[in-house]
Design a protein around this motif. Structure first.
Motif, PDB file in Angstrom:
ATOM      1  N   GLN A   1      19.145  -3.143 -10.789  1.00 37.94           N
ATOM      2  CA  GLN A   1      18.731  -2.540  -9.528  1.00 37.94           C
ATOM      3  C   GLN A   1      18.850  -3.540  -8.378  1.00 37.94           C
ATOM      4  OE1 GLN A   1      17.521   0.842  -9.361  1.00 37.94           O
ATOM      5  NE2 GLN A   1      18.375   0.811 -11.431  1.00 37.94           N
ATOM      6  N   LYS A   2      19.172  -3.033  -7.200  1.00 35.08           N
ATOM      7  CA  LYS A   2      19.235  -3.865  -5.998  1.00 35.08           C
ATOM      8  C   LYS A   2      18.555  -3.143  -4.841  1.00 35.08           C
ATOM      9  CE  LYS A   2      23.468  -6.349  -7.257  1.00 35.08           C
ATOM     10  NZ  LYS A   2      24.864  -6.705  -6.841  1.00 35.08           N
ATOM     11  N   PRO A   3      17.236  -2.961  -4.939  1.00 35.26           N
ATOM     12  CA  PRO A   3      16.528  -2.265  -3.850  1.00 35.26           C
ATOM     13  C   PRO A   3      16.515  -3.106  -2.580  1.00 35.26           C
ATOM     14  CG  PRO A   3      14.958  -3.258  -5.350  1.00 35.26           C
ATOM     15  CD  PRO A   3      16.317  -3.442  -5.977  1.00 35.26           C
ATOM     16  N   SER A   4      16.391  -2.438  -1.463  1.00 38.89           N
ATOM     17  CA  SER A   4      16.309  -3.155  -0.187  1.00 38.89           C
ATOM     18  C   SER A   4      14.864  -3.410   0.222  1.00 38.89           C
ATOM     19  CB  SER A   4      17.006  -2.345   0.914  1.00 38.89           C
ATOM     20  OG  SER A   4      16.366  -1.086   1.092  1.00 38.89           O
ATOM     21  N   ARG A   5      13.935  -2.664  -0.377  1.00 37.66           N
ATOM     22  CA  ARG A   5      12.540  -2.733   0.070  1.00 37.66           C
ATOM     23  C   ARG A   5      11.608  -2.432  -1.101  1.00 37.66           C
ATOM     24  NH1 ARG A   5      10.331  -2.011   5.327  1.00 37.66           N
ATOM     25  NH2 ARG A   5       8.278  -1.042   5.439  1.00 37.66           N
ATOM     26  N   ILE A   6      10.535  -3.214  -1.211  1.00 39.80           N
ATOM     27  CA  ILE A   6       9.485  -2.974  -2.194  1.00 39.80           C
ATOM     28  C   ILE A   6       8.170  -2.850  -1.438  1.00 39.80           C
ATOM     29  CG2 ILE A   6       8.242  -3.849  -4.207  1.00 39.80           C
ATOM     30  CD1 ILE A   6      10.739  -5.380  -4.996  1.00 39.80           C
ATOM     31  N   VAL A   7       7.439  -1.783  -1.688  1.00 39.73           N
ATOM     32  CA  VAL A   7       6.137  -1.570  -1.056  1.00 39.73           C
ATOM     33  C   VAL A   7       5.075  -1.688  -2.142  1.00 39.73           C
ATOM     34  CG1 VAL A   7       4.750  -0.018   0.343  1.00 39.73           C
ATOM     35  CG2 VAL A   7       7.242   0.029   0.554  1.00 39.73           C
ATOM     36  N   ALA A   8       4.100  -2.548  -1.933  1.00 41.48           N
ATOM     37  CA  ALA A   8       3.147  -2.828  -3.001  1.00 41.48           C
ATOM     38  C   ALA A   8       1.785  -3.187  -2.437  1.00 41.48           C
ATOM     39  CB  ALA A   8       3.669  -3.977  -3.866  1.00 41.48           C
ATOM     40  N   ILE A   9       0.770  -3.044  -3.281  1.00 45.32           N
ATOM     41  CA  ILE A   9      -0.576  -3.477  -2.902  1.00 45.32           C
ATOM     42  C   ILE A   9      -1.223  -4.180  -4.078  1.00 45.32           C
ATOM     43  CG2 ILE A   9      -0.998  -1.685  -1.172  1.00 45.32           C
ATOM     44  CD1 ILE A   9      -2.640  -0.203  -3.271  1.00 45.32           C
ATOM     45  N   SER A  10      -2.217  -5.003  -3.752  1.00 49.08           N
ATOM     46  CA  SER A  10      -3.055  -5.649  -4.748  1.00 49.08           C
ATOM     47  C   SER A  10      -2.199  -6.396  -5.783  1.00 49.08           C
ATOM     48  CB  SER A  10      -3.956  -4.587  -5.391  1.00 49.08           C
ATOM     49  OG  SER A  10      -4.998  -5.160  -6.129  1.00 49.08           O
ATOM     50  N   ALA A  11      -2.532  -6.263  -7.062  1.00 49.01           N
ATOM     51  CA  ALA A  11      -1.766  -6.973  -8.087  1.00 49.01           C
ATOM     52  C   ALA A  11      -0.336  -6.455  -8.191  1.00 49.01           C
ATOM     53  CB  ALA A  11      -2.459  -6.858  -9.443  1.00 49.01           C
ATOM     54  N   GLY A  12      -0.086  -5.241  -7.698  1.00 44.62           N
ATOM     55  CA  GLY A  12       1.294  -4.755  -7.635  1.00 44.62           C
ATOM     56  C   GLY A  12       2.129  -5.633  -6.719  1.00 44.62           C
ATOM     57  N   ALA A  13       1.506  -6.168  -5.661  1.00 43.89           N
ATOM     58  CA  ALA A  13       2.201  -7.075  -4.755  1.00 43.89           C
ATOM     59  C   ALA A  13       2.480  -8.409  -5.440  1.00 43.89           C
ATOM     60  CB  ALA A  13       1.366  -7.297  -3.496  1.00 43.89           C
ATOM     61  N   ALA A  14       1.507  -8.887  -6.214  1.00 42.40           N
ATOM     62  CA  ALA A  14       1.723 -10.121  -6.977  1.00 42.40           C
ATOM     63  C   ALA A  14       2.864  -9.936  -7.974  1.00 42.40           C
ATOM     64  CB  ALA A  14       0.442 -10.514  -7.700  1.00 42.40           C
ATOM     65  N   THR A  15       2.911  -8.771  -8.606  1.00 41.20           N
ATOM     66  CA  THR A  15       3.978  -8.485  -9.563  1.00 41.20           C
ATOM     67  C   THR A  15       5.327  -8.425  -8.875  1.00 41.20           C
ATOM     68  OG1 THR A  15       2.430  -7.245 -10.952  1.00 41.20           O
ATOM     69  CG2 THR A  15       4.777  -6.836 -11.315  1.00 41.20           C
ATOM     70  N   ALA A  16       5.383  -7.791  -7.710  1.00 40.24           N
ATOM     71  CA  ALA A  16       6.642  -7.698  -6.972  1.00 40.24           C
ATOM     72  C   ALA A  16       7.186  -9.089  -6.666  1.00 40.24           C
ATOM     73  CB  ALA A  16       6.435  -6.915  -5.684  1.00 40.24           C
ATOM     74  N   CYS A  17       6.304  -9.998  -6.278  1.00 44.87           N
ATOM     75  CA  CYS A  17       6.738 -11.374  -5.991  1.00 44.87           C
ATOM     76  C   CYS A  17       7.175 -12.084  -7.275  1.00 44.87           C
ATOM     77  CB  CYS A  17       5.613 -12.146  -5.318  1.00 44.87           C
ATOM     78  SG  CYS A  17       5.211 -11.561  -3.648  1.00 44.87           S
ATOM     79  N   LEU A  18       6.422 -11.891  -8.348  1.00 50.00           N
ATOM     80  CA  LEU A  18       6.768 -12.507  -9.631  1.00 50.00           C
ATOM     81  C   LEU A  18       8.175 -12.151 -10.069  1.00 50.00           C
ATOM     82  CD1 LEU A  18       6.106 -13.868 -12.438  1.00 50.00           C
ATOM     83  CD2 LEU A  18       5.229 -11.626 -13.134  1.00 50.00           C
ATOM     84  N   LEU A  19       8.557 -10.896  -9.860  1.00 52.50           N
ATOM     85  CA  LEU A  19       9.862 -10.421 -10.322  1.00 52.50           C
ATOM     86  C   LEU A  19      11.016 -11.206  -9.719  1.00 52.50           C
ATOM     87  CD1 LEU A  19       9.299  -6.549 -10.162  1.00 52.50           C
ATOM     88  CD2 LEU A  19       9.080  -8.054 -12.150  1.00 52.50           C
ATOM     89  N   TYR A  20      10.779 -11.801  -8.541  1.00 54.40           N
ATOM     90  CA  TYR A  20      11.865 -12.496  -7.849  1.00 54.40           C
ATOM     91  C   TYR A  20      11.701 -14.013  -7.819  1.00 54.40           C
ATOM     92  CZ  TYR A  20      13.643  -7.953  -6.725  1.00 54.40           C
ATOM     93  OH  TYR A  20      14.154  -6.673  -6.853  1.00 54.40           O
ATOM     94  N   VAL A  21      10.475 -14.508  -7.939  1.00 52.99           N
ATOM     95  CA  VAL A  21      10.313 -15.970  -7.979  1.00 52.99           C
ATOM     96  C   VAL A  21      10.472 -16.504  -9.406  1.00 52.99           C
ATOM     97  CG1 VAL A  21       8.818 -15.955  -5.953  1.00 52.99           C
ATOM     98  CG2 VAL A  21       7.784 -15.908  -8.220  1.00 52.99           C
ATOM     99  N   ARG A  22      10.206 -15.660 -10.389  1.00 56.07           N
ATOM    100  CA  ARG A  22      10.413 -16.019 -11.798  1.00 56.07           C
ATOM    101  C   ARG A  22      11.063 -14.816 -12.480  1.00 56.07           C
ATOM    102  NH1 ARG A  22       8.066 -20.794 -13.045  1.00 56.07           N
ATOM    103  NH2 ARG A  22       6.371 -21.519 -11.685  1.00 56.07           N
ATOM    104  N   PRO A  23      12.371 -14.666 -12.342  1.00 53.23           N
ATOM    105  CA  PRO A  23      13.057 -13.451 -12.789  1.00 53.23           C
ATOM    106  C   PRO A  23      13.088 -13.274 -14.314  1.00 53.23           C
ATOM    107  CG  PRO A  23      14.439 -14.796 -11.319  1.00 53.23           C
ATOM    108  CD  PRO A  23      13.270 -15.616 -11.698  1.00 53.23           C
ATOM    109  N   GLY A  24      13.218 -12.016 -14.720  1.00 50.72           N
ATOM    110  CA  GLY A  24      13.471 -11.662 -16.107  1.00 50.72           C
ATOM    111  C   GLY A  24      12.305 -11.914 -17.046  1.00 50.72           C
ATOM    112  N   GLN A  25      12.572 -11.675 -18.332  1.00 46.28           N
ATOM    113  CA  GLN A  25      11.550 -11.835 -19.354  1.00 46.28           C
ATOM    114  C   GLN A  25      11.004 -13.258 -19.399  1.00 46.28           C
ATOM    115  OE1 GLN A  25      13.629  -9.584 -22.837  1.00 46.28           O
ATOM    116  NE2 GLN A  25      11.443  -9.610 -23.304  1.00 46.28           N
ATOM    117  N   GLU A  26      11.876 -14.222 -19.144  1.00 49.02           N
ATOM    118  CA  GLU A  26      11.423 -15.619 -19.181  1.00 49.02           C
ATOM    119  C   GLU A  26      10.363 -15.867 -18.115  1.00 49.02           C
ATOM    120  OE1 GLU A  26      14.629 -18.360 -18.915  1.00 49.02           O
ATOM    121  OE2 GLU A  26      15.541 -17.762 -20.808  1.00 49.02           O
ATOM    122  N   GLY A  27      10.555 -15.266 -16.955  1.00 49.25           N
ATOM    123  CA  GLY A  27       9.576 -15.422 -15.881  1.00 49.25           C
ATOM    124  C   GLY A  27       8.250 -14.778 -16.242  1.00 49.25           C
ATOM    125  N   ALA A  28       8.303 -13.577 -16.825  1.00 54.49           N
ATOM    126  CA  ALA A  28       7.080 -12.899 -17.238  1.00 54.49           C
ATOM    127  C   ALA A  28       6.362 -13.712 -18.306  1.00 54.49           C
ATOM    128  CB  ALA A  28       7.402 -11.502 -17.758  1.00 54.49           C
TER     129      ALA A  28
END
Length: 292
Positions: free
Chosen positions: A31-58
């Motif tokens: 996926q290559k979305p242009s925008r992610i809208v998030a709140i609370s821990a969903g926002a933390a997760t959205a950032c995690l997906l890109y600062v530590r990508p993939g299963q290794e990051g999780a």
């Protein structure tokens, strides 16, 4: 099977399910979305997906929590009841987790999709402490009793949504503060302020922040948005709603996620929530409902 925008609901620890679902989806259909809208821990997760990508990051994040919470056996430090120390350990632990998990990956957010983080501004006619009591009461009423997908009482009482871009934060500390403000849920965290105004968890307006999506212009193809929930609602596992300029594909856990939002005493359930997300994704993305 491409989504233009993503919505990540709040849910505390349950948001590990979102990470699992997202990773399996991207392994199958990148996926290559242009925008992610998030709140609370969903926002933390959205950032995690890109600062530590993939299963290794999780896995890095899960390993961090396993170590940081290894000695946490209770969600309340009753020994602090008559001291100046916090009764609840969550604010300190969550703040440290955000700093460590985002950490040296902070610069990578500049090339990530725009991540819009939602806060709830307190009504002017309510003081911060009263607003907490009122806001949490109506939130629980609509979510747990009425099972409302998109609650309305908070807005009617004057709670207002504010979205702030993660990319507008120039320093890691600013982003950590922004996510904490979006997650502000007393008594687990103290009341927080932004530019002098009290703010609370964005879920007090709506825990599923589709109001931050950008619809297509009239006459253009509707924007495809994937909405990742974190709890069960009285709807199918996957369902579609259409709004002007938007086509929303909602996905929810196939069974309730075992861990609760702020339960740090059962951190061993975090990896199970992540794996449940991967398992549910495998079942749902190949279903006819998800395919359109």
């Amino acid at each position: 099977m491409q989504f233009d925008q993503i919505v990540m609901a709040g849910g505390g620890n349950r948001c590990w399910w979102q990470a699992g679902f997202w990773h399996l989806l991207n392994e199958t259909y990148p996926q290559k979305p242009s925008r992610i809208v998030a709140i609370s821990a969903g926002a933390a997760t959205a950032c995690l997906l890109y600062v530590r990508p993939g299963q290794e990051g999780a896995q890095w994040g899960l390993n961090y929590y396993a170590k940081a919470l290894a000695n946490v056996t209770n969600n309340v430090n009753w020994l602090n009841l008559f001291s100046s120390k916090p009764l609840f350990p969550h604010d300190q632990l969550y703040r440290a987790a955000l700093k460590n998990i985002i950490g040296d990956g902070f610069a990578q957010l500049k090339t990530a999709p725009q991540i819009m983080i939602g806060l709830a501004q307190v009504p002017s006619w309510l003081g911060p402490r009263t607003a907490v009591a009122v806001g949490l009461s109506i939130y629980n009423l609509e979510k747990y009793l009425k099972k409302s997908l998109h609650p309305v009482l908070g807005k009617k009482l004057g709670f207002e949504r504010v979205f702030i871009s993660a990319q507008s934060c120039e320093k890691l500390e600013e982003l950590v503060e922004l996510i904490l403000q979006s997650s502000c849920t007393p008594p687990f965290t103290p009341v927080m302020y932004r530019e002098g105004a009290a703010v609370l968890d964005g879920g007090l307006v709506d825990n599923v922040p589709i109001d931050g999506l950008l619809p297509a212009l009239p006459g253009d193809r509707p924007q495809e948005a994937l909405v990742l929930l974190t709890r069960r609602y009285p709807y199918p596992d996957c369902f579609v709603k259409e709004l002007p300029g938007l086509r929303l594909t909602y996905v929810q856990p196939q069974t309730p996620i075992l861990i609760s939002s702020w339960d740090y005493s059962k951190h061993q359930l975090m990896p199970l929530a992540y794996e449940q997300g991967r398992k549910d994704a495998k079942n749902i993305i190949f279903s006819k409902a998800f395919d359109g």
